[in-house]
Design an enzyme around this catalytic site. Structure first.
Site, PDB file in Angstrom:
ATOM      1  N   GLU A   1       4.664   1.572   0.633  1.00  0.00           N
ATOM      2  CA  GLU A   1       5.979   1.722   0.022  1.00  0.00           C
ATOM      3  C   GLU A   1       6.819   0.464   0.209  1.00  0.00           C
ATOM      4  O   GLU A   1       6.719  -0.205   1.242  1.00  0.00           O
ATOM      5  CB  GLU A   1       6.710   2.916   0.653  1.00  0.00           C
ATOM      6  CG  GLU A   1       6.022   4.244   0.417  1.00  0.00           C
ATOM      7  CD  GLU A   1       6.793   5.432   0.969  1.00  0.00           C
ATOM      8  OE1 GLU A   1       7.940   5.256   1.458  1.00  0.00           O
ATOM      9  OE2 GLU A   1       6.248   6.552   0.918  1.00  0.00           O
TER      10      GLU A   1
ATOM     11  N   LYS B   1      -2.129   2.358  -0.468  1.00  0.00           N
ATOM     12  CA  LYS B   1      -0.799   2.319  -1.080  1.00  0.00           C
ATOM     13  C   LYS B   1       0.215   2.086   0.021  1.00  0.00           C
ATOM     14  O   LYS B   1       0.076   2.631   1.117  1.00  0.00           O
ATOM     15  CB  LYS B   1      -0.494   3.635  -1.808  1.00  0.00           C
ATOM     16  CG  LYS B   1       0.938   3.709  -2.348  1.00  0.00           C
ATOM     17  CD  LYS B   1       1.127   4.813  -3.348  1.00  0.00           C
ATOM     18  CE  LYS B   1       1.391   6.172  -2.771  1.00  0.00           C
ATOM     19  NZ  LYS B   1       2.565   6.270  -1.871  1.00  0.00           N
TER      20      LYS B   1
ATOM     21  N   GLU C   1       8.895   6.305  -8.340  1.00  0.00           N
ATOM     22  CA  GLU C   1       9.276   7.671  -7.954  1.00  0.00           C
ATOM     23  C   GLU C   1      10.757   7.910  -8.184  1.00  0.00           C
ATOM     24  O   GLU C   1      11.606   7.134  -7.748  1.00  0.00           O
ATOM     25  CB  GLU C   1       8.916   7.927  -6.474  1.00  0.00           C
ATOM     26  CG  GLU C   1       9.319   9.336  -6.028  1.00  0.00           C
ATOM     27  CD  GLU C   1       8.611   9.840  -4.785  1.00  0.00           C
ATOM     28  OE1 GLU C   1       7.631   9.215  -4.336  1.00  0.00           O
ATOM     29  OE2 GLU C   1       9.051  10.895  -4.273  1.00  0.00           O
TER      30      GLU C   1
HETATM   31  O1  KIV Z   1       2.506  10.789  -0.399  1.00  0.00           O
HETATM   32  C1  KIV Z   1       2.398  11.072  -1.596  1.00  0.00           C
HETATM   33  O2  KIV Z   1       1.863  12.126  -1.947  1.00  0.00           O
HETATM   34  C2  KIV Z   1       2.898  10.101  -2.568  1.00  0.00           C
HETATM   35  C3  KIV Z   1       3.002  10.426  -3.988  1.00  0.00           C
HETATM   36  C4  KIV Z   1       2.990  11.704  -4.556  1.00  0.00           C
HETATM   37  C5  KIV Z   1       3.285   9.320  -4.907  1.00  0.00           C
HETATM   38  O3  KIV Z   1       3.226   9.029  -2.201  1.00  0.00           O
END
Ligand code: KIV
Length: 281
Positions: free
Chosen positions: A120, A118, A186
């Site tokens: 950002e 993931k 978010e």
């Molecule tokens: O770092 C994290 O825990 C997150 C989320 C909760 C979406 O990015």
């Protein structure tokens, strides 16, 4: 560390196919025991860079390193059989450009056996997401309040209110069009989350973004109430483990001071005791 796909495990195409269907269940995990607890209940388990604040006491996620992510992800991998494992790319490990992002994502995948990463960012990250997804790295997007940009935002405020909604919508389209198999939304208003969820092809995963999303994610320590003083509006506490732990530790301390622990059943004798012919201890 095996990097061969587990055939029982949920895949990015499985998650994509759940768009508009049964709500996707997602939680974070940073350790093997928690991964084992959440695995059978979750579609996605995220090794979030929130680990820096939650487990390491850091003031933000900004100083989390790739090495920290890899260490926690290896622990989580050992606890998962079914859920799709996603690992956060920490601040500074992907923003320079697609090549840097690919190099670091490939290293994380090889070291941890995770299925996806993931990262950002919206429009500004679309080219990088396209580069990664075009080269075998499944990517989960993350837009709205992106905690790695806390200094640019001036705090952890709700994003996308009023005219700012257009910016978040553009981010959502850019990330989905670039190939993200799911997009975390978010801390944005419900109306905006609904419009985005209706309009983009990828499933949306909300955190502080209303039930309009295709799924929900929470930091597991938040929903278990482990950090007693952290109570954001968007978190429902399903347990008060911080309170329970504090009471247990206080009881232990009192019993040790009063010499009530260890009791007879916790003590070894000279000769092993036997129960039903077998050795007790
Ligand atoms: O770092 C994290 O825990 C997150 C989320 C909760 C979406 O990015």
């Amino acid at each position: 560390m095996s990097t061969v796909a587990n055939t029982k495990a949920i895949t990015p195409p499985d998650i994509r196919s759940r768009k508009g269907g049964t709500s996707l269940v997602c939680l974070t995990a940073y350790t093997t025991p928690i991964a084992k607890l959440v695995d059978r209940h979750c579609d996605i388990v995220l090794v979030g860079d929130s680990v820096g604040m939650v487990l390491h006491g850091l003031p933000s996620t900004l100083s989390v390193t790739l090495e920290m992510m890899v260490m926690h992800a290896q622990a989580v991998r050992r606890g998962l059989e079914q859920a799709l494992m996603v690992v956060d790319m920490p601040f500074g490990s992907y923003e320079e450009g697609p090549e840097q992002a690919f190099r670091n994502a490939a290293w994380v995948m090889a070291e941890t056996g995770c299925t996806a990463v993931k990262l950002e960012g919206g429009e500004a990250m679309a080219e990088t997401i396209r580069f990664l997804t075009g080269r075998g790295v499944p990517v989960m997007g993350h837009i709205g309040l992106t905690p790695q940009a806390v200094n640019a935002f001036g705090g952890y405020r709700v994003q996308g209110r009023g005219e700012d909604a257009d910016r978040i919508r553009r981010d959502a389209f850019a990330v989905a069009d670039a190939g993200a198999f799911a997009v975390v939304l978010e801390k944005i208003p419900e109306q905006l989350a609904r419009r985005i969820t209706d309009d983009i092809a990828s499933p949306t995963i909300g955190i502080g973004a209303s039930p309009a999303c295709d799924g929900q994610i929470l930091v597991v320590d938040d929903m278990l109430g482990i950090l007693r003083d952290f109570r954001p509006k968007f978190v429902k506490r399903y347990a008060e483990l911080g309170e329970t732990a504090a009471a247990a530790i206080a009881e232990y301390a009192q019993e040790v001071r009063e010499r009530r622990f260890p009791a007879a059943e916790h003590v070894f004798g000279d000769a092993p005791r036997t129960i039903n012919g077998g050795e007790a201890a």
